[in-house]
Structure formats: C-alpha cells, structure tokens
Design a protein around this motif. Sequence first.
Motif, PDB file in Angstrom:
ATOM      1  N   ALA A  11       0.834  -1.204   0.000  1.00  0.00           N
ATOM      2  CA  ALA A  11       0.000   0.000   0.000  1.00  0.00           C
ATOM      3  C   ALA A  11       0.868   1.253   0.000  1.00  0.00           C
ATOM      4  CB  ALA A  11      -0.929  -0.010   1.217  1.00  0.00           C
ATOM      5  N   GLU A  12       1.947   1.228   0.792  1.00  0.00           N
ATOM      6  CA  GLU A  12       2.860   2.371   0.808  1.00  0.00           C
ATOM      7  C   GLU A  12       3.533   2.558  -0.549  1.00  0.00           C
ATOM      8  OE1 GLU A  12       5.633   1.747   3.916  1.00  0.00           O
ATOM      9  OE2 GLU A  12       4.132   1.749   5.518  1.00  0.00           O
ATOM     10  N   LEU A  13       3.883   1.431  -1.183  1.00  0.00           N
ATOM     11  CA  LEU A  13       4.528   1.499  -2.491  1.00  0.00           C
ATOM     12  C   LEU A  13       3.592   2.092  -3.536  1.00  0.00           C
ATOM     13  CD1 LEU A  13       7.133   0.812  -3.997  1.00  0.00           C
ATOM     14  CD2 LEU A  13       6.198  -1.458  -4.451  1.00  0.00           C
ATOM     15  N   ARG A  14       2.317   1.719  -3.472  1.00  0.00           N
ATOM     16  CA  ARG A  14       1.348   2.282  -4.417  1.00  0.00           C
ATOM     17  C   ARG A  14       1.192   3.789  -4.212  1.00  0.00           C
ATOM     18  NH1 ARG A  14      -1.147  -2.885  -3.763  1.00  0.00           N
ATOM     19  NH2 ARG A  14      -2.258  -2.200  -1.899  1.00  0.00           N
ATOM     20  N   ALA A  15       1.240   4.214  -2.955  1.00  0.00           N
ATOM     21  CA  ALA A  15       1.133   5.646  -2.671  1.00  0.00           C
ATOM     22  C   ALA A  15       2.314   6.410  -3.268  1.00  0.00           C
ATOM     23  CB  ALA A  15       1.064   5.870  -1.159  1.00  0.00           C
ATOM     24  N   VAL A  16       3.518   5.822  -3.138  1.00  0.00           N
ATOM     25  CA  VAL A  16       4.691   6.445  -3.742  1.00  0.00           C
ATOM     26  C   VAL A  16       4.545   6.503  -5.258  1.00  0.00           C
ATOM     27  CG1 VAL A  16       7.182   6.190  -4.131  1.00  0.00           C
ATOM     28  CG2 VAL A  16       6.226   5.759  -1.863  1.00  0.00           C
ATOM     29  N   ARG A  17       4.019   5.408  -5.837  1.00  0.00           N
ATOM     30  CA  ARG A  17       3.813   5.365  -7.294  1.00  0.00           C
ATOM     31  C   ARG A  17       2.866   6.466  -7.748  1.00  0.00           C
ATOM     32  NH1 ARG A  17      -0.089   0.790  -8.812  1.00  0.00           N
ATOM     33  NH2 ARG A  17      -1.435   2.375  -7.854  1.00  0.00           N
ATOM     34  N   ASP A  18       1.761   6.619  -7.026  1.00  0.00           N
ATOM     35  CA  ASP A  18       0.771   7.622  -7.408  1.00  0.00           C
ATOM     36  C   ASP A  18       1.320   9.036  -7.268  1.00  0.00           C
ATOM     37  OD1 ASP A  18      -0.945   5.545  -7.891  1.00  0.00           O
ATOM     38  OD2 ASP A  18      -1.997   5.694  -5.962  1.00  0.00           O
ATOM     39  N   GLU A  19       2.186   9.232  -6.274  1.00  0.00           N
ATOM     40  CA  GLU A  19       2.790  10.548  -6.100  1.00  0.00           C
ATOM     41  C   GLU A  19       3.858  10.814  -7.155  1.00  0.00           C
ATOM     42  OE1 GLU A  19       5.073  13.157  -2.592  1.00  0.00           O
ATOM     43  OE2 GLU A  19       4.472  11.068  -2.231  1.00  0.00           O
ATOM     44  N   LEU A  20       4.521   9.738  -7.586  1.00  0.00           N
ATOM     45  CA  LEU A  20       5.616   9.870  -8.527  1.00  0.00           C
ATOM     46  C   LEU A  20       5.148  10.132  -9.954  1.00  0.00           C
ATOM     47  CD1 LEU A  20       8.710   9.675  -8.678  1.00  0.00           C
ATOM     48  CD2 LEU A  20       8.472   7.223  -9.078  1.00  0.00           C
ATOM     49  N   LYS A  21       4.029   9.532 -10.360  1.00  0.00           N
ATOM     50  CA  LYS A  21       3.585   9.618 -11.755  1.00  0.00           C
ATOM     51  C   LYS A  21       3.393  11.046 -12.241  1.00  0.00           C
ATOM     52  CE  LYS A  21       1.542   5.121 -12.788  1.00  0.00           C
ATOM     53  NZ  LYS A  21       0.297   4.391 -13.131  1.00  0.00           N
ATOM     54  N   PRO A  22       2.638  11.894 -11.529  1.00  0.00           N
ATOM     55  CA  PRO A  22       2.478  13.266 -12.029  1.00  0.00           C
ATOM     56  C   PRO A  22       3.790  14.042 -12.054  1.00  0.00           C
ATOM     57  CG  PRO A  22       1.529  13.037  -9.825  1.00  0.00           C
ATOM     58  CD  PRO A  22       1.825  11.668 -10.306  1.00  0.00           C
ATOM     59  N   LEU A  23       4.670  13.739 -11.085  1.00  0.00           N
ATOM     60  CA  LEU A  23       5.963  14.411 -11.081  1.00  0.00           C
ATOM     61  C   LEU A  23       6.794  14.008 -12.292  1.00  0.00           C
ATOM     62  CD1 LEU A  23       6.897  14.144  -7.288  1.00  0.00           C
ATOM     63  CD2 LEU A  23       6.125  16.174  -8.512  1.00  0.00           C
TER      64      LEU A  23
END
Length: 739
Positions: A11-23
């Motif tokens: 779940a933490e990894l998915r959160a990082v992924r979602d934050e990373l994509k727009p960046l």
Amino acid sequence: MDNKEFSAGLAELRAVRDELKPLERELTQLQAKVGKLHDSRAEKIRELGGYTKATSDRIATAAGLSVIDIVALVPSLAPQGTSEGPAEPSVTESAAGDQSAAQTPAEPIKEMAAQAPADEPQPAQPAGTVARLITASADAAPGLEVPAVSEQAAAAPAPAAAGTGEDVRVLPSIPAGADGDAWFRAEPDLASKRPKFKQATRGMAFLDAATGVLVWQGGTVRLDLGGASVAEILTAVYAEAPAAVERIYVTAGDPWHQGSERHEFLKDAVAAWLNGPLPEGWTVESSRGKDRQAGHLVHPRNPVGRWQRGDQHTEIRSVGEWFDPEGADPATVRAAFVELWKALRPLFEDVVLMGSPSQTGRDLWSRTIPTKAGARWADGFPVMSQEIRGLLHATAGQGRTELITPPRVPERVPGWYEVDRTFAYAKHTWASGVGIPRRITASAFAAMTEKEQNNALFAPSHWQVRVTIPKGWSHVGLLPAPAPGERSWHYPYEGGHTFVTWAGGAEVNLALRNPIAPWRIEILDGLLWESGDPLKSWSTKLREAWQALRATAELHGDEQQKQACHLASRAVRSILLYGIGTFAQRPRITTGSLELGADGAVPDLPDGARLTGITDTHVTWERNQGFARDQYAHPEWAAGVWSAARAALLSVSTSSKDPATGKPLKAGALHLPPGSILAFRTDAIYTSASAAADWPYGGEPGDYLLKGRMPWEQTTPRTDEEFYTLQGLGRQAYESEGM
C-alpha cells in the motif's frame, strides 16, 4: 515480515507510485522545454559568433556557459590573448589540477613497417582544398602523404570526418594566414622561473573516519566522531590536536559519502557534506593569501574542504589523492608521508609536501629550473600565447581509457591478464618542446625534404592530420578522434574509415611505422618545437626516489615500514603523474555555494556560473573563468608526454634485450593477437592473451609489470562495473599465486 506487513508495504509502495507519476510527467515536459531552450541558445550563440568582434568570454557570460562550451559551438572563437595582470587566487583549485587522471615522448619506433598496398584508395579530398597528392617515396615513412596546397588552403579549418552520422565535436583549427600566425608568440612578461622562497610547512594529521583513530606528530587518540559531519570532525579533532595541524587527511571512512543514497549523483552528496552546519566561530575559508587556495573543491571521491576560525585555517582532504591506502591504519599512512619526505630530501632543495601530489610535483619541478648565468633558459621558460594553450587544451587528450566489448571481442575469453607500465611517464620526459613553436602548414611540410619531414615528425610536435585506416585492419585503433561530449575521445578502428584529428608526433610516427600495416596520414597543419629537456632533471630525481622506496619496501624487515615505503613509492608516482597534469593548465574553474531563500527559492548565481547541485539548504555552482596568466602553464609538455604514453601502450621497446639479436624486446597491444585486447586504462593493458604475462619486466620506468592473472575462461566485461570486478579478482588471484 508477515503477510500483514507485506500488504501494508504494498500500500505504501502504491502511494509512492501515485505521487511519482504526475511528477514524472511534469519532469518530461520540463525536459522537453529545456531541450528546446538549449537548441535556441546554441542557435543564438552560433549567430552571435559570426560577429567579427565577438569573443568567447563575453558570449559565455551571457549564455551561462563555459568558454570551452562556446568554442565547441563556434570553433572560430578560440580563446584570445588578454593583457590582464596576474590572476587572483581562484575560489578553488581545478579538479584537473589536484587530481588529474594522467599519462607519456614515446620512444620513437624506428623499424619500418610493410609498405601500404599499391591499390589502397586515396581518401576523398574536399573540393578546392588539395590540388593533388604526392605519395612519399619508398624512403619516406610508409603511408605518409604530402599534399601540394596553397598556403591559404593549408591553413583552412579541416572538415570533420564525413558519414559518421554522429554529433561529433569539431576540433578547432589554426586560422589561415596572418591571423593564425599571430598565435605563435610568447605571453608578454610571463615565464617559468625558479622561485626565490620556500613553501610554508603545514601540520598534518591522519584520521580514520570509520574508527575515529587520529594520528599526528604529537600522538594518537581515538575520537568520538558521532555521525562524522564536518562540525563533529572539526570539534573532535581540535579538542585534541593543536591549531598548528592545518591538514586532516582522511585515510578511511569517506565521511563525505554519508547520505549518498539520497542523492542522484555522488557529487551532490559531497557538496551537501561540505556545506553542512559548522561549529560556532568556523566559516568556509574565503582567503589565504597569494600562494594558497580558498573554498571547497567538490570532487566525487577526493574532495577538499577548507574552513577557518579567525587566523586558524584547516583543510580536510582524502589521502586517496596520493595513493590507495590499501587498508593501512593512520599510523602507517603517516609513516608513508615521513618516508616520502626522507626520500625526496636528498634530491631536491627546500622539499615541502604540499596538500596534493600535483601541487608538490609542480613546486619540486620549479626548483630544477636553471639559474646559472648564461645557461639556456636561465631567464625562464616562456609561456605560449593563450591561443596556442587553448588549442592544446582542446586537441590534446590525456591517457587512453577504453573498454572493448563484443562483437569486437568474443563473448567469452580464455583468460584475463593485466599488465601495467610502472612509473611510465619518467620514460617520456627526456625530451620536450621548448620555446615558441614554429607553424608547419601543409604547404610548408610539402616543401621539406624527406629527411626534414622525418626529423619534424620525430621532434616534439603536434599535428592536425587526415587519417585513413587501411582496409582489412583488424586490430585496435591507433589515433584518438573527437567523440560526442566535451573533451571526449575514441579510437576509430574500422578499415577504410577516414577522419580528421590532432595527434602528437609520437602517435603519428606509430601510425606510420606500426608493426602491422602503415596508416595513411595527410599533414594538414602542425606545431613544431625545439627539442629540450626541461623535465629531465625533475623526473630523474623522482625516479631515484621511487626506486629507492621500492627497494626498501622489498627488503625491510618491519612490516609497517615495509608497507609505508610501498605507499610512499606510490606517492612518488602520483607526484610525477599529476605534476605533469598541472602543466596542461585547464581553464580556471571556480566553485561556490549559496543558501536557498527562505521559501526554498534558488538565489541568483554569479555571472557565467552554472548550477551543479542542490540540497535542502544550499545550491552549488561552477564557473569557467578561462585561462589565467600562470607562469607554469606548459600544455606542450603534458601533451607530449600523454601522446607518447598512448603510443607506448601499442608498441614500445622494453629495458630487456633479445639474447639472439641484442636488440630491445618489444611489448604493447599491437604485439598481441587481434581481438585479444579487452581494455586500456592509462598505462595498463587488459587482455585475454597469455603472451602478455611473458613480457620481461626489468624494473625500469615504462616496463610492463604483470599485476593480475586469471588463466581460465571468463565472461567478457561489458560495463565499467563488470570491468572493475574482474580487475579486482584478477589481482587477488595473482597475489594468491605467490602465497
């Protein structure tokens, strides 16, 4: 970890992924925008470069680039001479000055190679440049071609190799006619003279940042360094050591690499460490007088940090500038510096070990300059014009570093052998160019007799040449050529390929007289010096110190002293290697740092500076300030040594003789089978051919010494990481043979 913790981690990894994509999307857009701006800037630079009064330094400042960047885009804007007074000390010393990667007049290869095939095609000539080609007679160097050209055509810039399909740098040329002839002068009131003062000695301490052990002349203590930040080291060291200790050499632990996992580049981690908080009263050093440098040197592995507290000045440096400590403790490293000084003291006047081997090497050389009235060069060795120095900077590369990968070599090879030319540069310092060079245009070369042409090629010289590789050539490349990137070189090897480059006389001679087949060389322009020996006394004394320390290391009964003398001999090598590098005089690079604004905004950088790193609190910048008026700037000496060293990697006479003929035995890459060379590293060859292990080693400078061997099948390295892994394994395997 149980299943619940694993699910939470996902779940933490998915959160990082979602934050990373727009960046990442935003970064892609920014990169595209930056790319367009870079193209627009380059176009504008080329446009401005066409103005008759344009200068590279003014455009560099306006563009936020270095002078070298501008010259790469507009070669006609080669650095122009100035009438400025002596330069103020730079904010920091150039990385090339303190830690040059280095290199060697190769002994001329006197045997003649086979004649070029009669049906070998002539290289295509640009229309209007060469009226006709006169092939040298059988008595001349095989493959040498003498173009009959007009003086104007001879001086015209040579075109880059056509048909490569690559964005290759175009090396600068000497301007035609009087404009180019004006380059051939000495800088007014600037010459290398023996100094009339002795360098001040600095107290030294040696710190293992991993264990906290500190050793200096007054004793040994173990410190609590905490996290080994700058503040913690300065506080801990000066709670025990006196203020007279001005240099702290780190022997292990590399504290500047802490937190490197948080940075994309190692230099950023180093900059963050150097710019960390300081104890009360300490500041970054801002000025130390005329003979000392100030500010930090941000280098990824061997940085230099400089701080002051009132009148107290301190440097933190890596002992890796001098040698690999090979696991030695601080006491042994200190003993190595003591042995180094003792070995140099009988040979040089006023020996002082300065902060780096490059500084020490240049200072020792300066004390060998002749002073006797009436002696040649007693008034000093003249420094060439800034234009010629700029040309050599752009066209004379350093040591050969090349990794040769499949399909040029097999995927798997029968073995791994490392042979290294020990103390190689000392072999190539007996003759160097002195004074102001003569310009030898294509027409001037054509007008020479064959004897004069051969003499010119064997003399200290630097040539612009058009090169054609023989068809059917199956070995490594012989001459460096410009590759994409600033000061980047590669070595073309494809048969039939034609390219234009600059090369020293040693390499041109090797290409013409190599033991396989002569390459076709067309002389386009050149610089020819009077032959002298400005480096001979210096290098001879260093060789004596090196040999004495090596002998002591082999015979000493005390293990610590044995290791100390071995490390000291490596330090002498660094003095020679990096001392020669200092003659090259790179453009003066200054670095600095600025605090971010309260809202994290990046502050305005100094004019002409470019951003090199950013942390949570600071930005670091770098500015190329061009060539200073340095009385010890002699790039012609460094270029000659480097050219000879590259040539000697391919073929050189050893100190051992053939019992049957009495002639020196030959060694080098061209004396090994095609397809067996895996890599070059400055003075070392890495090969799959076991014959390299049989080359005799006589202990003289420039002889090939076997340093690594694995006589069993290996996978050919494709990356630097794989190469260094095999290098380490090969050395370990060879060392274990003697146990």
